[in-house]
Motif scaffolding. Structure first.
Motif, PDB file in Angstrom:
ATOM      1  N   ASP A  98       9.813   5.119  -7.109  1.00 25.75           N
ATOM      2  CA  ASP A  98      10.253   6.368  -6.510  1.00 25.75           C
ATOM      3  C   ASP A  98      11.588   6.154  -5.808  1.00 25.75           C
ATOM      4  OD1 ASP A  98      10.634   8.750  -5.175  1.00 25.75           O
ATOM      5  OD2 ASP A  98       8.676   8.757  -4.201  1.00 25.75           O
ATOM      6  N   PRO A  99      12.632   6.874  -6.212  1.00 31.32           N
ATOM      7  CA  PRO A  99      13.933   6.675  -5.562  1.00 31.32           C
ATOM      8  C   PRO A  99      14.032   7.278  -4.164  1.00 31.32           C
ATOM      9  CG  PRO A  99      14.091   8.403  -7.210  1.00 31.32           C
ATOM     10  CD  PRO A  99      12.706   7.823  -7.319  1.00 31.32           C
ATOM     11  N   ALA A 100      13.052   8.091  -3.758  1.00 29.50           N
ATOM     12  CA  ALA A 100      13.114   8.734  -2.440  1.00 29.50           C
ATOM     13  C   ALA A 100      12.969   7.687  -1.344  1.00 29.50           C
ATOM     14  CB  ALA A 100      12.004   9.778  -2.312  1.00 29.50           C
ATOM     15  N   PRO A 101      13.730   7.853  -0.254  1.00 30.32           N
ATOM     16  CA  PRO A 101      13.628   6.889   0.848  1.00 30.32           C
ATOM     17  C   PRO A 101      12.255   6.961   1.508  1.00 30.32           C
ATOM     18  CG  PRO A 101      15.035   8.735   1.463  1.00 30.32           C
ATOM     19  CD  PRO A 101      14.697   8.919   0.021  1.00 30.32           C
ATOM     20  N   ALA A 148       0.837  -1.212   0.000  1.00 29.17           N
ATOM     21  CA  ALA A 148       0.000   0.000   0.000  1.00 29.17           C
ATOM     22  C   ALA A 148       0.871   1.261   0.000  1.00 29.17           C
ATOM     23  CB  ALA A 148      -0.940  -0.011   1.200  1.00 29.17           C
ATOM     24  N   ASN A 149       1.972   1.255   0.750  1.00 29.36           N
ATOM     25  CA  ASN A 149       2.886   2.401   0.732  1.00 29.36           C
ATOM     26  C   ASN A 149       3.471   2.610  -0.660  1.00 29.36           C
ATOM     27  OD1 ASN A 149       2.507   3.100   3.385  1.00 29.36           O
ATOM     28  ND2 ASN A 149       4.457   2.262   4.101  1.00 29.36           N
ATOM     29  N   ALA A 150       3.819   1.523  -1.350  1.00 26.55           N
ATOM     30  CA  ALA A 150       4.349   1.641  -2.704  1.00 26.55           C
ATOM     31  C   ALA A 150       3.290   2.232  -3.640  1.00 26.55           C
ATOM     32  CB  ALA A 150       4.821   0.281  -3.215  1.00 26.55           C
ATOM     33  N   PRO A 208      18.491   1.673  -2.698  1.00 26.66           N
ATOM     34  CA  PRO A 208      18.188   2.228  -4.018  1.00 26.66           C
ATOM     35  C   PRO A 208      18.215   1.137  -5.076  1.00 26.66           C
ATOM     36  CG  PRO A 208      20.323   3.030  -3.191  1.00 26.66           C
ATOM     37  CD  PRO A 208      19.749   2.131  -2.145  1.00 26.66           C
ATOM     38  N   GLY A 209      17.424   1.330  -6.105  1.00 29.71           N
ATOM     39  CA  GLY A 209      17.388   0.391  -7.223  1.00 29.71           C
ATOM     40  C   GLY A 209      17.599   1.134  -8.528  1.00 29.71           C
ATOM     41  N   GLY A 242       5.058   5.548  -3.595  1.00 30.61           N
ATOM     42  CA  GLY A 242       6.210   5.110  -4.377  1.00 30.61           C
ATOM     43  C   GLY A 242       6.002   5.047  -5.871  1.00 30.61           C
ATOM     44  N   GLY A 243       4.921   5.606  -6.375  1.00 26.88           N
ATOM     45  CA  GLY A 243       4.689   5.562  -7.817  1.00 26.88           C
ATOM     46  C   GLY A 243       4.149   4.236  -8.304  1.00 26.88           C
ATOM     47  N   GLY A 244       3.779   3.369  -7.391  1.00 30.38           N
ATOM     48  CA  GLY A 244       3.230   2.059  -7.744  1.00 30.38           C
ATOM     49  C   GLY A 244       4.226   0.958  -7.481  1.00 30.38           C
TER      50      GLY A 244
END
Length: 187
Positions: free
Chosen positions: A91-94, A62-64, A134-135, A68-70
């Motif tokens: 989303d690259p943000a922590p 759910a957070n993603a 990070p990915g 997180g942009g999905g």
């Protein structure tokens, strides 16, 4: 949809583009837990452990979706003493840790007293460790929980990894290169 590793201990679900990814992730996780014989649970502790895992998967997916942009993918990696859950997003943000107003560099702030914002607090309370790395196309949020006690097998779970010091190279047990461990927040 499912890819099993040795003895089906590593499961992968691609969530990108799926409608209702939280429901798909919970159903997928429930099937994995059944395959690993966490379900049906033989003990109340085992039942609680399985329910906690389902809640944790729901919260991280759910957070993603929300922040997180999905979600991209869900990975369940089970060993004899722990279950590692990983969810990727774009989303690259922590992630914004519990108790903070915003994550470093995110520009996101939590509204005091507003709805939501409890997902990572739940993760922080129920997981023995969690963090992110990070990915190539975003990040991966990971968490670990101990495996439940098995009925009739020594009465419990190994707990030495829960309190072990950092291993070689300064990494804590169960972490992978690039992982950033979240610090527990006192409330």
């Amino acid at each position: 949809m499912e890819e099993g590793g040795a003895v089906n201990r590593n499961w992968l679900l691609v969530l990108d583009g799926l409608p209702e990814p939280v429901s798909h992730a919970r159903d997928f996780t429930r099937r994995a837990l059944a395959a690993w014989r966490w379900l049906p649970a033989a003990t109340p502790e085992g039942r609680q452990a399985a329910e906690d895992v389902l809640l944790l998967v729901s919260e991280v997916v759910a957070n993603a979706c929300r922040h997180g942009g999905g979600p991209g993918a869900l990975v369940l990696d089970c060993t004899d003493d722990r279950l590692r859950i990983e969810v990727t997003d774009t989303d690259p943000a922590p992630p914004v840790p519990p108790g903070s107003g915003a994550g470093p560099g995110t520009g996101r702030r939590r509204a005091a007293g507003g709805p939501g914002g409890y997902g990572l607090l739940i993760v922080d309370r129920l997981a023995r460790a969690w963090g992110w790395r990070p990915g190539a196309a975003g990040k991966c949020v990971w968490l670990e929980v101990p495996c439940p006690p098995r009925a009739g097998v020594g009465g419990g779970v190994r707990r030495d990894a829960d309190t072990a010091a950092a291993g070689p190279g300064g990494t804590a047990p169960g972490t992978r290169p690039g992982d950033v461990r979240a610090e527990a927040v006192q409330t």
